[in-house]
Scaffold this motif. Structure first.
Motif, PDB file in Angstrom:
ATOM      1  N   PHE A 134     -36.742 -15.305 -18.910  1.00 20.08           N
ATOM      2  CA  PHE A 134     -35.706 -14.995 -19.888  1.00 20.08           C
ATOM      3  C   PHE A 134     -36.254 -15.252 -21.280  1.00 20.08           C
ATOM      4  O   PHE A 134     -37.288 -15.900 -21.462  1.00 20.08           O
ATOM      5  N   GLU A 135     -35.550 -14.725 -22.261  1.00 21.81           N
ATOM      6  CA  GLU A 135     -35.916 -14.946 -23.663  1.00 21.81           C
ATOM      7  C   GLU A 135     -34.755 -15.624 -24.360  1.00 21.81           C
ATOM      8  O   GLU A 135     -33.651 -15.085 -24.420  1.00 21.81           O
ATOM      9  N   LEU A 136     -35.001 -16.824 -24.879  1.00 24.83           N
ATOM     10  CA  LEU A 136     -33.939 -17.572 -25.528  1.00 24.83           C
ATOM     11  C   LEU A 136     -33.575 -16.956 -26.872  1.00 24.83           C
ATOM     12  O   LEU A 136     -34.416 -16.405 -27.572  1.00 24.83           O
ATOM     13  N   PHE A 137     -32.318 -17.089 -27.218  1.00 26.78           N
ATOM     14  CA  PHE A 137     -31.786 -16.573 -28.481  1.00 26.78           C
ATOM     15  C   PHE A 137     -31.846 -17.705 -29.500  1.00 26.78           C
ATOM     16  O   PHE A 137     -30.979 -18.551 -29.564  1.00 26.78           O
ATOM     17  N   TYR A 138     -32.913 -17.753 -30.301  1.00 29.45           N
ATOM     18  CA  TYR A 138     -33.121 -18.859 -31.241  1.00 29.45           C
ATOM     19  C   TYR A 138     -32.482 -18.547 -32.598  1.00 29.45           C
ATOM     20  O   TYR A 138     -33.128 -18.100 -33.518  1.00 29.45           O
ATOM     21  N   ASP A 139     -31.196 -18.745 -32.706  1.00 35.61           N
ATOM     22  CA  ASP A 139     -30.575 -18.611 -34.027  1.00 35.61           C
ATOM     23  C   ASP A 139     -29.655 -19.802 -34.284  1.00 35.61           C
ATOM     24  O   ASP A 139     -28.644 -19.684 -34.941  1.00 35.61           O
ATOM     25  N   HIS A 140     -30.032 -20.964 -33.722  1.00 37.05           N
ATOM     26  CA  HIS A 140     -29.273 -22.204 -33.910  1.00 37.05           C
ATOM     27  C   HIS A 140     -27.905 -22.134 -33.243  1.00 37.05           C
ATOM     28  O   HIS A 140     -26.978 -22.836 -33.636  1.00 37.05           O
ATOM     29  N   THR A 141     -27.758 -21.265 -32.238  1.00 37.07           N
ATOM     30  CA  THR A 141     -26.505 -21.190 -31.507  1.00 37.07           C
ATOM     31  C   THR A 141     -26.394 -22.386 -30.568  1.00 37.07           C
ATOM     32  O   THR A 141     -27.260 -22.584 -29.721  1.00 37.07           O
ATOM     33  N   PRO A 142     -25.351 -23.208 -30.692  1.00 32.70           N
ATOM     34  CA  PRO A 142     -25.241 -24.377 -29.811  1.00 32.70           C
ATOM     35  C   PRO A 142     -24.895 -23.976 -28.392  1.00 32.70           C
ATOM     36  O   PRO A 142     -24.283 -22.936 -28.141  1.00 32.70           O
ATOM     37  N   GLY A 143     -25.299 -24.818 -27.444  1.00 37.34           N
ATOM     38  CA  GLY A 143     -24.905 -24.610 -26.061  1.00 37.34           C
ATOM     39  C   GLY A 143     -23.465 -25.035 -25.852  1.00 37.34           C
ATOM     40  O   GLY A 143     -22.832 -25.670 -26.715  1.00 37.34           O
ATOM     41  N   LEU A 144     -22.934 -24.707 -24.687  1.00 44.79           N
ATOM     42  CA  LEU A 144     -21.557 -25.056 -24.340  1.00 44.79           C
ATOM     43  C   LEU A 144     -21.574 -25.856 -23.047  1.00 44.79           C
ATOM     44  O   LEU A 144     -22.209 -25.448 -22.071  1.00 44.79           O
ATOM     45  N   LEU A 252     -18.503 -17.049 -35.327  1.00 43.45           N
ATOM     46  CA  LEU A 252     -19.536 -18.023 -35.662  1.00 43.45           C
ATOM     47  C   LEU A 252     -19.805 -18.990 -34.516  1.00 43.45           C
ATOM     48  O   LEU A 252     -20.919 -19.489 -34.364  1.00 43.45           O
ATOM     49  N   GLY A 253     -18.801 -19.274 -33.716  1.00 48.93           N
ATOM     50  CA  GLY A 253     -18.994 -20.226 -32.633  1.00 48.93           C
ATOM     51  C   GLY A 253     -17.679 -20.599 -31.978  1.00 48.93           C
ATOM     52  O   GLY A 253     -16.615 -20.063 -32.299  1.00 48.93           O
ATOM     53  N   TYR A 254     -17.791 -21.547 -31.046  1.00 50.04           N
ATOM     54  CA  TYR A 254     -16.632 -21.981 -30.263  1.00 50.04           C
ATOM     55  C   TYR A 254     -16.600 -23.500 -30.257  1.00 50.04           C
ATOM     56  O   TYR A 254     -17.646 -24.150 -30.140  1.00 50.04           O
ATOM     57  N   LEU A 255     -15.413 -24.082 -30.395  1.00 48.17           N
ATOM     58  CA  LEU A 255     -15.246 -25.524 -30.421  1.00 48.17           C
ATOM     59  C   LEU A 255     -14.786 -26.001 -29.049  1.00 48.17           C
ATOM     60  O   LEU A 255     -13.622 -25.825 -28.682  1.00 48.17           O
ATOM     61  N   GLU A 256     -15.708 -26.571 -28.275  1.00 47.04           N
ATOM     62  CA  GLU A 256     -15.388 -26.912 -26.884  1.00 47.04           C
ATOM     63  C   GLU A 256     -14.385 -28.058 -26.780  1.00 47.04           C
ATOM     64  O   GLU A 256     -13.714 -28.210 -25.766  1.00 47.04           O
ATOM     65  N   THR A 289     -24.104 -18.785 -41.420  1.00 49.74           N
ATOM     66  CA  THR A 289     -24.948 -18.445 -40.271  1.00 49.74           C
ATOM     67  C   THR A 289     -24.250 -18.908 -39.004  1.00 49.74           C
ATOM     68  O   THR A 289     -23.498 -18.169 -38.395  1.00 49.74           O
ATOM     69  N   ARG A 290     -24.517 -20.142 -38.592  1.00 54.66           N
ATOM     70  CA  ARG A 290     -23.848 -20.714 -37.437  1.00 54.66           C
ATOM     71  C   ARG A 290     -23.283 -22.078 -37.802  1.00 54.66           C
ATOM     72  O   ARG A 290     -23.813 -22.758 -38.670  1.00 54.66           O
ATOM     73  N   TYR A 291     -22.222 -22.461 -37.111  1.00 54.87           N
ATOM     74  CA  TYR A 291     -21.601 -23.748 -37.365  1.00 54.87           C
ATOM     75  C   TYR A 291     -21.562 -24.557 -36.072  1.00 54.87           C
ATOM     76  O   TYR A 291     -21.387 -24.010 -34.996  1.00 54.87           O
ATOM     77  N   HIS A 292     -21.742 -25.869 -36.204  1.00 56.97           N
ATOM     78  CA  HIS A 292     -21.666 -26.782 -35.074  1.00 56.97           C
ATOM     79  C   HIS A 292     -20.488 -27.723 -35.282  1.00 56.97           C
ATOM     80  O   HIS A 292     -20.253 -28.211 -36.389  1.00 56.97           O
TER      81      HIS A 292
END
Length: 317
Positions: A134-144, A252-256, A289-292
């Protein structure tokens, strides 16, 4: 850090110092933000092949040299509390053990690998190989984190998901939901659906589709369309057309911790509570960009770096 709670619970960003200034050289360390979870922040030091685990509330910081297989490689990672007490509530994890998970698409022999660090042993575990490329998506996207597994998006165009099972210590690739053409190119993120199932949200304005992955008694997995939300009904979001300008909208992202989605609307960042259909503007920034999500609490009497007692939930960019 951008605090989002109202006064008196609002804590100024200056209280959160990750101590990234080298005292000897008076220069800032070059770091990338990998993850925030359970009151901890995980950074990657791009110069020294280290990851840094920070606790902004208490000021604790640990630098961990990455395993040789990850040196000079691009990787992503996650930090999570390792407490197994039944009465433990995640968020007040300052004295609890933690794990760090690293994932690289190009490990030894260009084989995808993973590795887990335990603060209880103070050591990295064995290298965990994957039989699936696989190829990881390196754009600072956090895992869930859903249940006892971590999930990452694999790329920005396709919809495949990488799963790391914390119990089985294994890597797997999950195919995304069968999207129709009008949603295929929308912005998307992984979410938690009902019954602790993995989900998938994709925005093709004005509609947000939410999918849920179900597994039957025979272990066969299927994606089902769970919900469709008309984003024009969300209270507090700006209208799409303002004057002669069309506002761009993307996820931008999801708040788990709170089951909310972060949206970029024009130059602003908004959090959207999908159940109540309400939104709140977090900040204005033309370089989103992305938020954590950083969320933490602590009981009275806990030593807090730099100050007083209180509660806080804020976001770090």
């Amino acid at each position: 850090f951008t605090p989002i709670m109202d006064r008196p619970d609002r804590i100024p960003p200056s209280r959160f110092d990750l101590h990234l200034l080298d005292i000897d050289s008076h220069t800032m360390w070059m770091v990338e933000l990998l993850d925030c979870r359970h009151g901890r922040v995980l950074l990657m030091d791009t110069l020294w092949d280290e990851v840094i685990m920070c606790e902004p509330i208490t000021g604790e910081q640990r630098r961990l040299t990455v395993p040789p297989e990850f040196v000079r490689n691009r990787f992503t990672g996650a930090v999570l509390c390792a407490a197994i007490d039944h009465d433990h509530v995640h968020g007040s994890c300052h004295s609890s053990p933690f794990n760090v998970v690293l994932i690289s698409a190009l490990g030894g022999n260009n084989q995808p690998i993973a590795c887990v660090y335990s603060s209880e042993t103070g050591e990295w575990g064995d290298i965990i190989p994957s039989s699936v490329s696989f190829e990881l998506f390196y754009d600072h996207t956090p895992g869930l984190l859903v249940g006892n597994a971590l999930y990452w998006l694999l790329d920005s165009i396709g919809h495949d998901i990488l799963k790391f099972d914390l119990d089985k210590q294994s890597l797997a690739v999950i195919r995304g939901p069968p999207l129709t053409n009008d949603f295929r190119h929308g912005s998307h993120c992984i979410i938690q659906a009902g019954d602790c199932a993995i989900g998938f949200a994709i925005l093709s304005y004005p509609h947000l589709q939410m999918w849920q992955r179900n597994i039957n008694f025979h272990g066969v997995a299927t994606w089902v369309l769970w919900k469709t939300i008309d984003m024009r009904m969300i209270i507090g979001l700006p209208k799409q057309i303002q004057g002669k300008r069309t506002l761009m909208r993307r996820i931008l992202g999801y708040l788990e911790d709170s089951d909310e989605i972060l949206l970029s609307v024009g130059r602003g960042a908004y959090k959207v509570q999908l159940k109540s259909k309400k939104s709140k503007k977090l900040c204005e920034n033309s370089y989103l960009t992305r938020y954590h999500s950083f969320n933490s609490f602590y009981p009275p009497g806990t030593f807090i770096a730099g100050g007083c007692d209180g509660n806080d939930a804020c976001y770090t960019r």
